[in-house]
Every structure is written in C-alpha cells, then in structure tokens.
Design a protein around this motif. Sequence first.
Motif, PDB file in Angstrom:
ATOM      1  N   ARG A 156     -42.384  37.460   0.907  1.00  8.63           N
ATOM      2  CA  ARG A 156     -43.911  38.090   0.603  1.00  8.63           C
ATOM      3  C   ARG A 156     -43.745  39.451   1.828  1.00  8.63           C
ATOM      4  O   ARG A 156     -44.288  40.415   1.405  1.00  8.63           O
ATOM      5  CB  ARG A 156     -44.909  37.302   1.032  1.00  8.63           C
ATOM      6  N   ASP A 183     -50.607  35.582  -9.151  1.00  6.14           N
ATOM      7  CA  ASP A 183     -51.063  35.198  -7.665  1.00  6.14           C
ATOM      8  C   ASP A 183     -50.357  33.959  -7.247  1.00  6.14           C
ATOM      9  O   ASP A 183     -50.061  33.858  -5.967  1.00  6.14           O
ATOM     10  CB  ASP A 183     -52.484  35.132  -7.335  1.00  6.14           C
ATOM     11  N   GLU A 184     -50.377  32.802  -7.979  1.00  7.81           N
ATOM     12  CA  GLU A 184     -49.774  31.631  -7.886  1.00  7.81           C
ATOM     13  C   GLU A 184     -48.259  31.799  -7.323  1.00  7.81           C
ATOM     14  O   GLU A 184     -47.566  31.147  -6.681  1.00  7.81           O
ATOM     15  CB  GLU A 184     -50.181  30.409  -8.787  1.00  7.81           C
ATOM     16  N   ARG A 215     -48.857  29.186 -14.604  1.00  2.00           N
ATOM     17  CA  ARG A 215     -49.412  29.802 -13.468  1.00  2.00           C
ATOM     18  C   ARG A 215     -49.797  31.039 -13.319  1.00  2.00           C
ATOM     19  O   ARG A 215     -49.194  31.766 -14.206  1.00  2.00           O
ATOM     20  CB  ARG A 215     -48.138  29.570 -12.393  1.00  2.00           C
ATOM     21  N   ASN A 225     -41.299  32.340  -0.523  1.00  5.55           N
ATOM     22  CA  ASN A 225     -41.718  32.166   0.863  1.00  5.55           C
ATOM     23  C   ASN A 225     -41.898  33.241   1.653  1.00  5.55           C
ATOM     24  O   ASN A 225     -42.139  34.512   1.358  1.00  5.55           O
ATOM     25  CB  ASN A 225     -39.996  31.609   1.600  1.00  5.55           C
ATOM     26  N   GLN A 226     -42.223  33.234   2.842  1.00  4.90           N
ATOM     27  CA  GLN A 226     -42.951  34.102   3.977  1.00  4.90           C
ATOM     28  C   GLN A 226     -41.948  35.327   3.996  1.00  4.90           C
ATOM     29  O   GLN A 226     -42.642  36.509   3.955  1.00  4.90           O
ATOM     30  CB  GLN A 226     -43.224  33.323   5.281  1.00  4.90           C
ATOM     31  N   ARG A 232     -46.748  34.611  -6.801  1.00  6.48           N
ATOM     32  CA  ARG A 232     -46.465  35.135  -5.603  1.00  6.48           C
ATOM     33  C   ARG A 232     -46.727  34.332  -4.230  1.00  6.48           C
ATOM     34  O   ARG A 232     -45.927  34.314  -3.332  1.00  6.48           O
ATOM     35  CB  ARG A 232     -47.357  36.301  -5.351  1.00  6.48           C
ATOM     36  N   GLN A 233     -47.707  33.268  -4.294  1.00  7.34           N
ATOM     37  CA  GLN A 233     -47.979  32.481  -3.183  1.00  7.34           C
ATOM     38  C   GLN A 233     -46.569  31.436  -2.996  1.00  7.34           C
ATOM     39  O   GLN A 233     -46.543  30.941  -2.072  1.00  7.34           O
ATOM     40  CB  GLN A 233     -49.220  31.740  -3.431  1.00  7.34           C
TER      41      GLN A 233
END
Length: 373
Positions: free
Chosen positions: A198, A187-188, A184, A194-195, A190-191
């Motif tokens: 972030r 960036d993956e 991974r 959960n909201q 970090r995505q």
Amino acid sequence: MSYRLKAISRDEHLGFVSARSSVSHMQVPSWGDVKPDWRAESLGWFDEHDRLVGAGLVLMRPLPKLKRYLAYLPEGPVLDWAAPDLERLLEPMLAYLKDQGAFSVKMGPPVVARRWSAEAVKDAIADPQARWLREVEATAHEPGASDIADRLRRMGWQRTEPGGEDGFAAGQPRYVFQVPFAGRSLDEIRQGLNQQWRRNIKKAEKAGVKVVQGGYEDLPAFYDLYVETAERDRFIPRPLPYFQRMWAALTSEDPDRMRLYLAHHEGEVLAAATMLTVGDHVWYSYGASTSRRREVQPNNAVQWRMMSDAHELGARIYDFRGITDTLDEGNHLLGLLRFKAGTGGEAVEYLGEWDYPLNKVLHKALNLYMSRR
C-alpha cells in the motif's frame, strides 16, 4: 457411459471454453498459433447423446528424423475431473493420440490440491527450519484432489515431480500465487495488500508514475526492459517475435485476451507487464522493469493498475502465475515470492503435470535427453 473423441473446429472449441469458468489461456484455440514449432489440434469429447462434454488443445512436437510426436495438453484438457468415469474420458484420448503417432502424452490437470494463506507463506519464509513450501502444513486441502491423483496412477500416468533447486518443473508451474477477487470490492482487495504494498502504490502515485495501456507498437519498449530483467534475474529471454506473435494470435481471438501495461515516469518507461484474460480468470503473464529509479515503485504501480482493471472486467481470480517452492534465503527467486505474498492472496498447488508413455523406449529416451539439457 462411453465417450467418443474427435478433432473439432476452433469455433466449437472456443464456444465450449467460453461457456466455462477458469479455463487456462493455454487451452484456448489461439494458443496453438503462439507455438509454431508444435502442431496444434482442438479435441472434443462427445457423450452417448453426441453432446460436447470436454475440449482440449493438444500440441504435437515431432521427434527429429522420426514421425513420432510428444503430445502435450498444457493446463488441460478441460473436462469434469471429478467425474466418476474419469478413466473412460482419458482412455479415448490416449487411443486417438497413439493413432496420430504420439509416443508420449503430457497433460496438466487444472485441479487444485492445496492452498496456503499469505500469512502461512510469510511464516514459512521466516521459519529457519522450513526448506520447501510443499513440506509446510497447508491452510486448506481440496477435497477429491488426492483421489484424482490415485486414479491417474492406477491408469498408468506418472507425475512429473518438481525439479531443480528452485522447485520449478520443466513444463508449467505446479505452484502459483493467486488473489481471490470473487465477492470482494476493489477497496477490500486494496486493504488485503500488506503495508509495504500500500505504501509503494502511494509512493508511485505521489512521484507521478503514470500507468498506461499499450498496444502492439509498444512491444519493443516492453522487450527492452524484459531483456534487462532477464540478465538481472538470470533467465533466458524469449525473442521479440514471440511476443508479437502472441499479441497477434490472442487479440485476434478476443481483443481483451492480451493486454500490455507500461509505467511511465518523467518521459521514461520504467516497468511493463502483460495481462491475459479468459473468462473470469486473469493472469499476470510477463513482467519487466529497469533497475533505474526503483524508488518510485513502478512495479507496484503496474500491478495495481492491472488488478484494478481485472476487477472491472469481473475477474474471479487474479493469478500471479508461478512461484518458487524453495524457502531458501539464498535463492534469488525468494524475493519474487515475497513480492507476490504481499498481495494478501494465497499460494496454490495444482496436481502438477502427468506423463503417459505410449512407447516406453522413446519416452525414456526423451526423459534422458531432457535431464541432460
């Protein structure tokens, strides 16, 4: 095949574990230096061709006034746990430790039994009927784990069941939370947060929180926050010399074995954490924070910096260590489970810790003593 077990040098031990993936930080030679109340020894398993095929760090704790020892291999030994002749690997260890004066042996096979996705954990927390994670249907069952457990029982090993209202056993955690990094991009990863995570990372960046890597001289600053955290979260803190000894022992073996990170904001340290690395497995070890200025989200900032650095080091797993097994809303540890589950990783259950009583009377006496502490 028959195996021979004997004491090996630290260099032999380190060479063996360095060539393997995901060896616990408690199974490297330097961990013995962190525990001065225990006598540490490196053990090696040799096959019929005199090849080193297994290694373990054993810690020996003496009974007061008796020359008898509790032998403990935390999160080890490092063996082929799926070997068809597992019994032949463990029998010489028991014989050797008995000769050394051990009355009981405790070990923690590094074998994963079950996994729960972050989504499954979140659903379990929200379910008013769910009381324990262990009773929730797992997302995945690891093949072979139950067979290993059955074989250990047949040999006479006894599993230490999770104790206490929060599901933590007396030794190492049976339930942990891990974020898989293998294959991974950052960036993956970090995505996958959960909201809320972030959003908090962005808040910290916007507020000007700076996370820096510290050194031995910064341990007192970490410790001040750690003592405050212990008081807030109701646990007994370790003394500062423990962390100083840990730093000196681990970094002398490998300068990257232990790192310290501190979150600064407007001239004040608001949060700090230690990170441990062995091969491609990275652990968040100890965390500490103040209750002041929590709105700038220093804890998320520290974790994201550590995760980013772990990814750069080539980590396959970022390990948040122990989680509570209870899903009770009234338990103060549930918030920590929610925090870790927000990373989008998975809850992982290991086989747990196992005891082998070499002297049943002394073993029973020790268990009685531990239950009354």
